[in-house]
Design a protein around this motif. Structure first.
Motif, PDB file in Angstrom:
ATOM      1  N   THR A  78       0.863  -1.188   0.000  1.00 38.32           N
ATOM      2  CA  THR A  78       0.000   0.000   0.000  1.00 38.32           C
ATOM      3  C   THR A  78       0.895   1.233   0.000  1.00 38.32           C
ATOM      4  O   THR A  78       2.009   1.185   0.536  1.00 38.32           O
ATOM      5  N   SER A  79       0.407   2.321  -0.597  1.00 35.67           N
ATOM      6  CA  SER A  79       1.217   3.545  -0.644  1.00 35.67           C
ATOM      7  C   SER A  79       0.900   4.417   0.559  1.00 35.67           C
ATOM      8  O   SER A  79      -0.121   4.233   1.219  1.00 35.67           O
TER       9      SER A  79
ATOM     10  N   LYS B 167      -3.184   1.743  -3.330  1.00 33.61           N
ATOM     11  CA  LYS B 167      -1.805   1.605  -3.828  1.00 33.61           C
ATOM     12  C   LYS B 167      -1.388   2.836  -4.626  1.00 33.61           C
ATOM     13  O   LYS B 167      -0.279   2.902  -5.161  1.00 33.61           O
TER      14      LYS B 167
ATOM     15  N   GLN C 292      -1.016  -3.249  -9.836  1.00 33.55           N
ATOM     16  CA  GLN C 292       0.371  -2.747  -9.754  1.00 33.55           C
ATOM     17  C   GLN C 292       0.734  -1.871 -10.946  1.00 33.55           C
ATOM     18  O   GLN C 292       1.856  -1.364 -11.014  1.00 33.55           O
TER      19      GLN C 292
END
Ligand code: PMP
Length: 419
Positions: free
Chosen positions: A39-40, A232, A209
């Motif tokens: 996760t960002s 993400k 992704q």
């Protein structure tokens, strides 16, 4: 080993200043966050969108006639349009979901149960995340459809010859990832789609992704379904999206039933709201949906081409440093240009969980495990790998800090081949 310096494609320090969590220290060190594929982190702008919404606008959408309800609906639908445009789609074609997993389940149950029958073939690859395997197994069990897996080559590329071979079975669906969260491979999704369409298959792409890290245009890819997650790509958790071709959304039955998604309800039957609301039963995730729009604004301001280049610079330096180590094995393609922003690797003599724990003592967050890709682990003949994954706020200095900390692994466990 000399350490390369790079000319960043944008002002990384200015970007870092937007991310409050990057000021944190972990175990006495500045946080080095290299687990972005999981996760960002979230910029202040996204956090403020949430706070602003709850402090000023909070109301349910699509129903109320009062000012707050109108403002909330407007903000939610504006966010939908932004997220749709970000991937080259029309807002009607973009269903908000909880995440990639829910988006794929939506297709498996709504499209799959209506269109698959006993003996039909679903083509998947051996580099899929469990979220693009398990829903198809569940639906195959109900319908009697059959799963066919395309392998990847020893270099970590999708085996295109085996893919063409699989198409001879005239599958009903091809469901393949755009970018592998373990190997880093970028799959040729345009080519895959046109070949699959030529034999009459529908195509679902798992973009979890890819969308955060490179420009993606679903119209150019030509796929039927495309799934991705907000968390993400700087947005909060709990919000994701499914793109589907308009005609498919029109003809598919709903995934879940309830409020919002209906036009008319009688004792015996109901009719459905227009797309995409037909697929959003119940009160949606309004605040996080609106913040998804802010996240997309942020990424667009930096520029997806620049983010892609930045990721590739960090990957290139990571590969260069790790390739020189005789005690390390790297997985996936070696050319940074054919990879997304992550590198999976293993020490030949140390379990990746130990590597992750030792790096954590330096404030460096990496991931270790099977990464929800047990079919890949089986092919690589390992139980787990370590993985570093980058994003727009990571620096070359963080890559170097990670690489230097690997020496601590050798201090604790001894050198490979040593006694
Ligand atoms: N597909 C891929 C390639 C992923 O990397 C992930 C997340 N690790 C997922 C699907 C699932 O995403 P989510 O957990 O947000 O549904």
């Amino acid at each position: 080993m000399n350490l390369l310096q790079i000319e960043p494609t944008y002002d990384v320090e200015a970007i870092r200043a937007d991310f409050p969590i990057l000021q944190r220290r972990v175990k006495g060190y500045p946080l080095v966050y290299l687990d972005n594929a999981a996760t960002s982190q979230k910029p202040q702008q996204v956090i403020e969108t949430l706070v602003h919404y709850y402090e000023n606008t909070n109301a349910n959408v699509h129903r109320g006639l009062h000012t707050l309800a109108e403002e909330a609906t407007e903000a939610y639908e504006t966010a939908r349009a932004k997220v749709a445009r970000f991937i080259g789609a029309e807002p009607e074609s973009l269903v908000f979901t909880r995440n990639t997993t829910e988006a794929i389940n939506l297709v498996a149950y709504a499209w799959g149960l209506a269109n698959l029958k006993a003996g039909d073939v679903i083509v998947l690859s051996e580099m899929e995340h469990h979220s693009n395997i398990v829903p198809w197994q569940l639906v195959a069990r109900i319908t009697g459809a059959r799963l066919h897996y395309v392998p990847f080559t020893p270099e970590g590329e999708l085996d295109m010859e085996a893919f063409e071979e699989a198409l001879r079975q005239e599958p009903k669906l091809v469901a393949i990832t755009h970018a592998s969260n373990v190997l880093g491979t970028i799959n040729p999704v345009e080519q895959i789609t046109s070949k699959a369409h030529a034999v009459g298959a529908k195509v679902l792409i798992d973009g979890a992704q890819a969308v955060p890290h490179r420009p993606v245009n679903v119209a150019q890819i030509g796929c039927d379904f495309y799934a991705f997650s907000g968390h993400k790509m700087l947005a909060p958790t709990g919000i994701g999206a499914l793109y589907a071709r308009r005609e498919l959304l029109e003809e598919m039955p709903p995934f879940m039933g309830g409020g919002e998604m209906i036009r008319r309800v009688t004792h015996e039957y109901s009719t459905w709201a227009d797309i995409p609301i037909k697929f959003e039963a119940g009160t949606p995730n309004i605040a996080d949906g609106i913040a998804f729009g802010t996240a997309v604004d942020y990424l667009q301001q930096v520029g997806m081409e620049s983010i892609l280049q930045h990721d590739q610079q960090l990957v290139a330096e990571t590969l260069r440093l790790l390739e020189a180590e005789e005690d390390i094995v790297i997985y996936g393609p070696r050319d940074p240009a054919s990879r997304c922003g992550l590198v999976s690797f293993n020490f030949k003599h140390v379990h990746p969980h130990d590597v992750a724990q030792i790096l954590d003592a330096h404030g460096i967050a990496i991931r270790s495990g099977h990464h929800c890709c047990q079919l890949i682990m089986r092919r690589l003949d390992v139980t787990a790998t370590a993985r570093v994954s980058f994003y727009l706020y990571n620096t070359i200095e963080e890559v170097h800090a990670f690489w230097k900390a690997l020496d601590d692994v050798r201090k604790v466990f001894g050198k490979y081949g040593g006694r």
